[in-house]
Design an enzyme around this catalytic site. Sequence first.
Site, PDB file in Angstrom:
ATOM      1  N   ASP A   4       0.877  -1.162   0.000  1.00 41.29           N
ATOM      2  CA  ASP A   4       0.000   0.000   0.000  1.00 41.29           C
ATOM      3  C   ASP A   4       0.922   1.222   0.000  1.00 41.29           C
ATOM      4  O   ASP A   4       2.088   1.108   0.366  1.00 41.29           O
ATOM      5  CB  ASP A   4      -0.869  -0.057   1.264  1.00 41.29           C
ATOM      6  CG  ASP A   4      -1.481   1.273   1.610  1.00 41.29           C
ATOM      7  OD1 ASP A   4      -2.144   1.835   0.731  1.00 41.29           O
ATOM      8  OD2 ASP A   4      -1.296   1.734   2.751  1.00 41.29           O
ATOM      9  N   ASP A 205      -1.764  -0.657   5.947  1.00 42.75           N
ATOM     10  CA  ASP A 205      -2.046  -0.092   7.266  1.00 42.75           C
ATOM     11  C   ASP A 205      -3.510   0.291   7.453  1.00 42.75           C
ATOM     12  O   ASP A 205      -3.961   0.452   8.571  1.00 42.75           O
ATOM     13  CB  ASP A 205      -1.176   1.154   7.500  1.00 42.75           C
ATOM     14  CG  ASP A 205      -1.579   2.296   6.584  1.00 42.75           C
ATOM     15  OD1 ASP A 205      -1.958   2.023   5.431  1.00 42.75           O
ATOM     16  OD2 ASP A 205      -1.518   3.461   7.028  1.00 42.75           O
ATOM     17  N   ASP A 209      -7.172  -1.652   3.317  1.00 39.52           N
ATOM     18  CA  ASP A 209      -6.227  -2.717   2.961  1.00 39.52           C
ATOM     19  C   ASP A 209      -6.647  -4.079   3.520  1.00 39.52           C
ATOM     20  O   ASP A 209      -6.118  -5.106   3.102  1.00 39.52           O
ATOM     21  CB  ASP A 209      -4.826  -2.399   3.512  1.00 39.52           C
ATOM     22  CG  ASP A 209      -4.253  -1.130   2.913  1.00 39.52           C
ATOM     23  OD1 ASP A 209      -4.431  -0.934   1.700  1.00 39.52           O
ATOM     24  OD2 ASP A 209      -3.631  -0.354   3.656  1.00 39.52           O
TER      25      ASP A 209
END
Length: 312
Positions: A4, A205, A209
Amino acid sequence: MVFDKTGTLTEGRPVLTEAVPNGMSADELVRLAAAVQQGSEHPLARAVVEAAKAKGIAIPPAGQVTALPGRGVAAMVDGRALKLGSSRLLQETGIDPGPLAADAGALEQKGNTVSWLMADDGTQRLLGLLAFGDRVKPAAARAVSRLHALGVKTVLLTGDNKGSAAAVGSTLGIDQVIAEVLPSDKADKVNSLKREGQVVAMVGDGINDAPALAAADVGFAMATGTDVAMHAAGVTLMRGEPALVPDAIDISRRTYSKIRQNLFWAFIYNLVGIPLAAFGLLNPVIAGAAMAFSSVSVITNALLLRRWKAAE
Ligand SMILES: [Mg+2]
């Protein structure tokens, strides 16, 4: 290894990346912008004030501070009427940004958000532009290059625009960049990588996600992120530090190779010892000693893992 972007590879909060003045020094531009924004809790406002403090610039008081909803803020500083805000505010005032338009375009291409500072003392004029970006974490590039050294391919998977995704991807040397992915589609992208026959790990995080962390073969969540991400992931990195990802892979590989070594030795002892004992060729005292020694050697070998240290 699918990463990410925001909050994982980058700090996740805006910082002032550039101040392009028009007819004054860059420090003066930051001083005036910080004065206008000192009372605001807006993330971009905090970034300006922090930048001014970091440069040791004394922020003058501002009066008649007025919010311009969705556009910016207006205030009086040093007896001048100033306005600070978005490109929309600039357009509405009708000021021609002139050569600064090209700077703004280039900065936006690199994933920055641009604010404009204008003065309205009789005639309206442009004092400069401020660019805000989300800074890449200091050790992120090193984490990516260490993963490459471990033979791991890297992918950046983000909902952010193509410009800023490509900028972060090329800064860090990431193999593949997939941008403008809706939060709900992140897991689909992970699954499609899996269908290509790859073993996929995901590092993230955010709440967005979580499905991708669960879909991946291994999910890594940052402890600095959301609880949902930590619940969905198999591994929690105790610091929001991307370099812990190659560390985790390294210690896993070493642990796995230890397990194989120890299984090998356990089988060898028994493969040799049991037939010898069965044919009456092994003294029970020696057999007992060998039994104890096999346990000691396997555990000692496993304890060698305690010497493992994270790479700098
Ligand atoms: Mg994130």
